[in-house]
Design a protein around this motif. Structure first.
Motif, PDB file in Angstrom:
ATOM      1  N   ARG A 195       0.842  -1.202   0.000  1.00  0.00           N
ATOM      2  CA  ARG A 195       0.000   0.000   0.000  1.00  0.00           C
ATOM      3  C   ARG A 195       0.878   1.254   0.000  1.00  0.00           C
ATOM      4  N   ALA A 196       1.945   1.228   0.786  1.00  0.00           N
ATOM      5  CA  ALA A 196       2.855   2.371   0.839  1.00  0.00           C
ATOM      6  C   ALA A 196       3.512   2.591  -0.523  1.00  0.00           C
ATOM      7  N   GLU A 197       3.872   1.468  -1.176  1.00  0.00           N
ATOM      8  CA  GLU A 197       4.500   1.563  -2.485  1.00  0.00           C
ATOM      9  C   GLU A 197       3.524   2.204  -3.480  1.00  0.00           C
ATOM     10  N   LEU A 198       2.253   1.793  -3.372  1.00  0.00           N
ATOM     11  CA  LEU A 198       1.242   2.345  -4.283  1.00  0.00           C
ATOM     12  C   LEU A 198       1.063   3.839  -4.014  1.00  0.00           C
ATOM     13  N   GLY A 199       1.186   4.241  -2.745  1.00  0.00           N
ATOM     14  CA  GLY A 199       1.084   5.659  -2.394  1.00  0.00           C
ATOM     15  C   GLY A 199       2.210   6.458  -3.040  1.00  0.00           C
TER      16      GLY A 199
END
Lengths: 314, 457
Positions: free
Chosen positions: B172-176
């Motif tokens: 999720r952080a990577e997608l952010g």
């Protein structure tokens, strides 16, 4: 103005796009080659240093499936092997106790025959009767033989002893319809390791203890042992022998299950090694092959990247 | 024609050859610059002045020298769009393979520390209880072992669940990060489009700006599977799933919608949307793999862990009876995240009465049940191993495909130092020739101006 083919266009191999050899193109091709060689080398090194052929499940999906099943089967064999050691000890202890019981019975029978002779004085008969009563105590001890604190003739009784004596009457706790003790020694194969005390030592008037009591009383009174009592003794001996044979049979069964279990365990271990572990000779050969390929890639890169026409223009 | 036309012809050549040498120099200087597209000075001969239609004058008309018609940027539209498409696919496949790799690492199978071995040890502990005297000290020890091994199994499942949730958070952080990169890149592409259009309106080439912009578009291809179509004004439109992300000088923004933390197997879907309309974007590239991981893969793995945990708890608890061996820490249904062996050792039942061990024996027998916890675990591990193996193969193929597309593009647009050097030599010689022409004309004029009438003096 429309774009017109200039001098440079006519010089740089018109049309043949793939034919151009560019600095970046050459460098990236070499890089890709070196990276691939390095990755193969790293994988080989990992395999050799860890000794494991399957670093992660996707390396060998079928192998992983097999490895997990083999691990489960090995754990099961481990359980069965421990249980069969326990079963051997149970049955061994029981067999020892029954042998002692048979010996005691033989002794009592001999004393009974000896007491039957008319030459015995009252004192001598009393001594024989005392000995028989002593042997009865020994027999009770035998019947209450325990293995690791559990009475081997008591089934699943919660009592500490299989036979209890009250007012001179011995009763078997196991008479109360308790379950049997079973050890699982192979998938779906359970072997009973306890022995029914009631069956081996008899119940009520037929119990070996009651028979010993009657014999002792007969010797004391001088009436001598009747042939009926001798027949009772023989019947008791018969029951013990049957129990002993039964234990022997089960012992042999456990033994053979143990042997096949050990063989299966060996086969499983070697199958697991085949699946999970690397073939060291093959891996080492691959390692040195990949090492060489890597060095060749590096060497080739050093040769390919350098020369351009600039090296030759002065 | 003018007497001095020879001089101006020579001058045009000097200027044109110098310009061409500058271009070759620029090419050589950028031989190693990533994303640089080679340029070419297109020379064109100049028509001489048509002064008269009478026969003699026309026959005297010569060309007016040479000029640089344009400095062309030698792009390869086909190769470039193939690079865009293949890098999107490669990023999608590699990222997917990476996520499945992380899932597999969480299984840590086959190994001595994996759940399979822990389950084996737990069944072994129950079998040990079945073999021990339930009323004696052995039995007490065996009960403690049963609780210990059961908690070990529960802890391994909890760890698996926690690791899956942690992977979800990482993804999720990577997608952010991807979201903000895409937005800033889209803005940059729009800015560059604007600059390029303005520059080209003035007639000056904006090739280096175009290089920068194309680099950004390729990065957008990797991140969201963007593709580009050229515009008449020199800019490009960037499309994501058929919808415009950048139209000329106007950039849209994307936003990631969905939960910020994993809520077990039923985690809500995550998607990438256009910020202005709120419509979901059919993204490709890394974004597609990341949303897939957040929406499908990781919740699926969690459901797998939950299935194993529920199987362990139900099967053992059913055979054991009250009190249950396994419960949920939150008092609800048992999941991988909540499973715990809460029973106290004294409450572990070996059998129904006295020295009966039927319960322990039956629980130990679960190991042989193909539909029991062992079977479920094996199905889970092997299922994802198969998916990961397939993803690895696809990633390798996609990366090879991208490398080949990249190679084709490089071969047609990057700098070949050898041919640039030859160009340089050619222009240098042409320059020298022009200078020679200049000298010749000069000498001719010298003769005409200074020596006329002094012949034979």
């Amino acid at each position: 103005m429309s774009p017109v083919g200039g001098i440079s266009a006519s010089l740089s191999s018109p049309g043949a796009v793939g034919g151009r050899s560019t600095l970046q193109g050459g460098a990236s091709a070499v890089q890709t080659g070196i990276a691939a060689a390095a990755a193969r080398l790293a994988r080989s090194t990992d395999q050799v240093s860890s000794g494991r052929a399957i670093q992660k499940p996707s390396d060998d999906v079928v192998g992983t499936d097999k490895a997990l099943e083999l691990r489960r089967a090995l754990a099961a064999e481990d359980r069965y092997s421990r249980s069969s050691s326990d079963a051997t000890a149970w049955l061994g202890t029981t067999d020892g106790a029954l042998q002692q019981g048979v010996a005691l019975l033989h002794k009592v029978r001999a004393l009974t025959v000896q007491a039957g002779s008319d030459a015995n004085s009252a004192i001598a008969r009393e001594a024989l009767a005392t000995e028989v009563r002593g042997l009865r105590e020994d027999m009770l001890g035998v019947a209450n033989t325990t293995y690791l604190g559990r009475p081997v003739f008591g089934g699943t009784t919660g009592e500490a002893r299989a036979f209890t004596e009250a007012d001179g009457v011995v009763t078997a706790a196991a008479d109360a319809g308790t379950g049997s003790v079973v050890r699982d020694l192979a998938p779906g194969v359970g072997v009973r390791v306890d022995t029914s005390g009631a069956a081996a030592f008899g119940t009520g008037d037929d119990s070996v203890f009651a028979i010993f009591d009657r014999v002792a009383t007969a010797i004391t009174t001088g009436a001598g042992a009747s042939s009926e009592q001798l027949a009772d003794l023989d019947a008791a001996l018969g029951r013990l022998t049957v129990a002993q044979t039964d234990v022997g049979t089960r012992y042999a069964r456990v033994d053979s299950l143990k042997t096949t279990g050990a063989q299966r365990s060996l086969a499983l271990t070697s199958a697991k090694a085949d699946v999970e572990e690397v073939d060291l000779a093959k891996s080492l050969m691959e390692l040195s092959m990949h090492e060489q390929a890597y060095q060749v890639a590096l060497g080739a890169a050093a040769k390919v990247v350098t020369p351009t026409i600039m090296d030759f223009l002065r | 024609m003018s007497t001095f036309q020879g001089l101006s012809v020579a001058l045009s050549s000097l200027q044109a050859q110098r310009r061409a040498m500058d271009v070759a120099g620029q090419n050589v200087a950028n031989a190693a610059t990533p994303g640089y597209t080679r340029q070419r000075a297109d020379l064109v001969s100049l028509q001489g002045p048509i002064t008269s239609l009478s026969g003699s004058a026309r026959s005297w008309t010569t060309g007016n020298g040479v000029a640089v018609a344009q400095v062309a940027r030698l792009t390869d539209r086909l190769a470039s769009s193939r690079v865009e498409i293949t890098s999107g696919e490669a990023a999608l496949a590699s990222t997917r393979s990476g996520v499945l790799g992380a899932v597999q690492a969480g299984f840590s199978e086959p190994s001595d520390t994996g759940l399979q071995n822990k389950l084996g040890q737990m069944w072994g502990a129950w079998s040990g209880l079945a073999d021990a005297d339930p009323l004696g000290t052995q039995g007490a020890a065996a009960r403690v072992t049963v609780v210990g091994r059961s908690e070990e199994v529960a802890a391994t499942l909890r760890e698996g669940a926690a690791q899956t949730a942690a992977t979800w958070t990482d993804v999720r952080a990577e997608l952010g990060t991807l979201e903000s990169s895409v937005n800033s890149m889209a803005t940059s592409v729009a800015d560059l489009n604007r600059l390029i259009t303005i520059t080209e309106t003035t007639g000056a080439p904006a090739h280096e700006l175009a290089d920068q912009r194309d680099q950004l578009v390729r990065q957008l291809s990797e991140l969201v599977g963007a593709t580009s179509t050229p515009r008449a004004d020199g800019g490009v439109d960037v499309l994501v799933g058929g919808e415009a992300l950048v139209t000329g000088a106007v950039a849209r923004q994307v936003a990631v919608t969905g939960p910020l933390a994993m809520t077990g197997a039923s985690t809500a879907a995550t998607s990438v949307t256009f910020a202005d309309t709120g419509a979901s974007a059919a993204v490709g590239g890394a974004a597609a793999a990341l949303t897939e991981a957040l929406t499908t893969t990781l919740p699926g793995v969690m459901a797998g862990y939950d299935g194993v945990a529920a199987s362990v708890a139900t099967r053992v608890n059913d055979l054991h009876g009250a009190p249950p061996v396994f419960t949920a820490t939150d008092g609800g249904a048992v999941t991988a995240a909540t499973i715990t062996a809460s029973i106290s050792a004294a409450d572990v039942r070996a059998g129904t009465a006295d020295r009966d061990v039927s319960v322990a024996s039956a629980v130990a027998g679960l190991a042989e049940d193909a539909s029991g916890p062992d079977g479920r675990w094996r199905t889970l591990v092997v299922g994802y191993a198969g998916a990961a193996a397939a993803a690895e193969v696809r990633a390798t193929a996609a990366v090879t495909n991208r490398d080949s597309a990249q190679g084709t593009l490089t071969a047609s647009t990057a700098v070949d130092v050898d041919s640039e050097m030859v160009d340089l030599l050619t222009f240098q010689r042409a320059y020298e020739g022009a200078a020679r022409v200049l000298t010749a004309v000069d000498e001719m004029l010298d003769t005409l101006i200074n020596r006329t009438g002094v012949v034979g003096r």
